[in-house]
Design an enzyme around this catalytic site. Sequence first.
Site: not given
Length: 626
Positions: A2, A27, A76, A102-103, A499, A503, A506, A522, A621
């Site tokens: 947060c 955050r 968050w 925050n935590g 992956e 990356k 995109e 093949h 996103k």
Amino acid sequence: MCGIVGYIGTRPAAPMLIKGLHQLEYRGYDSAGIALNHENNQPFIIYKEKGKVSNLETAVINDQPAATVGIGHTRWATHGEPSTTNAHPHLSMSGEIVIVHNGIIENYKELKEQLERKGYVFKSQTDTEVLCNLIDYVYQRNGRQLMAAVSRALYHVIGAYAIVVMECKDSSHVVCARKASPLVIGVSEDNTEYFIGSDATPMVEYTKRVVYLDDGQIADVRRGEDINLINLSDHSAADVNVKEINLDIAALSKGGYPHYMIKEIFDQPRCMRDCMRGRIVRVRDYSGNGEHYEVHLSALKNFKAKLIRARHVIIVACGTSWHAGLIGKHLIEQMCRIRVEVEYASEFRYSNPVVEKDDVVIAISQSGETADTLAAIQLAKEKGALVFGIVNGVGSSIARETDTGIYIHVGPEIGVASTKAFTGQVTVLAMLALALGNALGTITEEEYQQTCHELTVIPDKINQILEQNDRIKELSAMFADRHNALYLGRGFNYPVALEGALKLKEISYIHAEGYPAAEMKHGPLALVDEHMPIVFVATHQGQYQKIISNMQEVQSRKGRILAIVSEGDNVAGHICEHVIEIPHTLNALVPLLSVIPMQMLAYHVAVAKGLNVDMPRNLAKSVTVE
Ligand code: AGP
């Protein structure tokens, strides 16, 4: 993760706090609030709103409160869904203490039960309100001295925190403390104003003089006086080191990095630790002599029987989360001997899939808002399956729709190209497979302990790879003017190849394909010539000899090879143009390391091409439409 702010000064605090929260919105942005302390022994003025800081701003702006001391928070969520009740600041039952935090307080449940036995009543589901009432409990019984009450209360807390606390009896100061979560105090030239923040973004426009609190420190910040800084461990006075910062706001919210993506790549060691905190624990042996690891996943508590009875697991996801799912298949099949299928959520939802009522469906999503995955979940539920979520977005639609689940706790991921969420998802899948394998007895105690231990040292090994950033930047030149690339891997590294290719696609707009290395013969081998860059993930686990021969097949067709290899590899270097060495680890955990150079490579190629790395064209996103 947060964002918290505070202001003690001579100007109206509210607009300062709101502006600071806007800076910290990267955050967390699911709810926000401020509390103002306008006069001694008068109730706090508190504003809380669900959603973005702009919602809170609208509520505050009309009132124009004059108070010159206040604290604020943008959330968050970790404990309790986004709502005005769970939003910060939290007020103690007596109304005399208010806090932003925050935590994560790991032992909040135990503390809550103890306080409830003493008559405390809680309004929210948050760990923070528990801390607030714990401080109040000590405060009421120790002469109502705020600094003493906060430090004594923190003595009982296990977990991570950055907090700012106010008492209504004294409106000229705040008390703040930190452990593991960041906290900065900005000091005006003449000490008449103090600015508090999770980082320096909220204060840079007012002062460049800051004091970074160290872990285990508590500070009493009073208008017109010097900061009183104390070490919590022995209550000794600590030196107040004022530093000059020369960064602008944009740079700071990226923590000094040029882009969110590279910041999030470098965040991964901390994020993995946050993800494992309170979940991989050291426990004293019954004999009391030694210690051993245990995996504690609260999500399993209520659904263990159904989970270990499952003979068929279906993983549904999209994009990078789908790649994490492929690694989850390997982990669960190898450790739990349960059959696993991995489905693209967009295909699964329209394929009238065979789902039995004893099946378990695992839905993986960073945002928790991806429409296709949400629909796949609803379909699985209709068919009677238990749906288990692995999500980053706390309180998100997917988190709410699933029967149970695990949050990956990597904090907000802002770069569209997912990085730290991928390693967070794989870490959770590894912990899930370990816990289920241990319950099923399908893994040995030795394998269980070894894998738990290795997971706890992976963050340091990731740091070793991050130190190669400059070299990987140089190697990225190999791709800059290319239009195609191939990524190849086997076993646990095949999803990593997929992956890596995603990356590059995109963010650099270079067409790239990931393939099982043995599949080259093949068809795709026809693509290979001296213009085709090929990335091999050829670490020492699994079928190492096999992938070396796959490499030789490509080399003999003049393919330009860059290989990710294990430290000390003295074979691949003779076949490839370039190698990137990564530390050794267990086969099941190698994707947590081998993916890092992939992320960095794609990042540097996109930067070299001058592209918008964080907001690539045509993408979002969170894909909330199908
Ligand atoms: C990955 O870098 C992309 N942003 C995208 O593929 C993403 O993984 C996909 O849209 C799934 O998103 P989710 O994890 O939020 O559900």
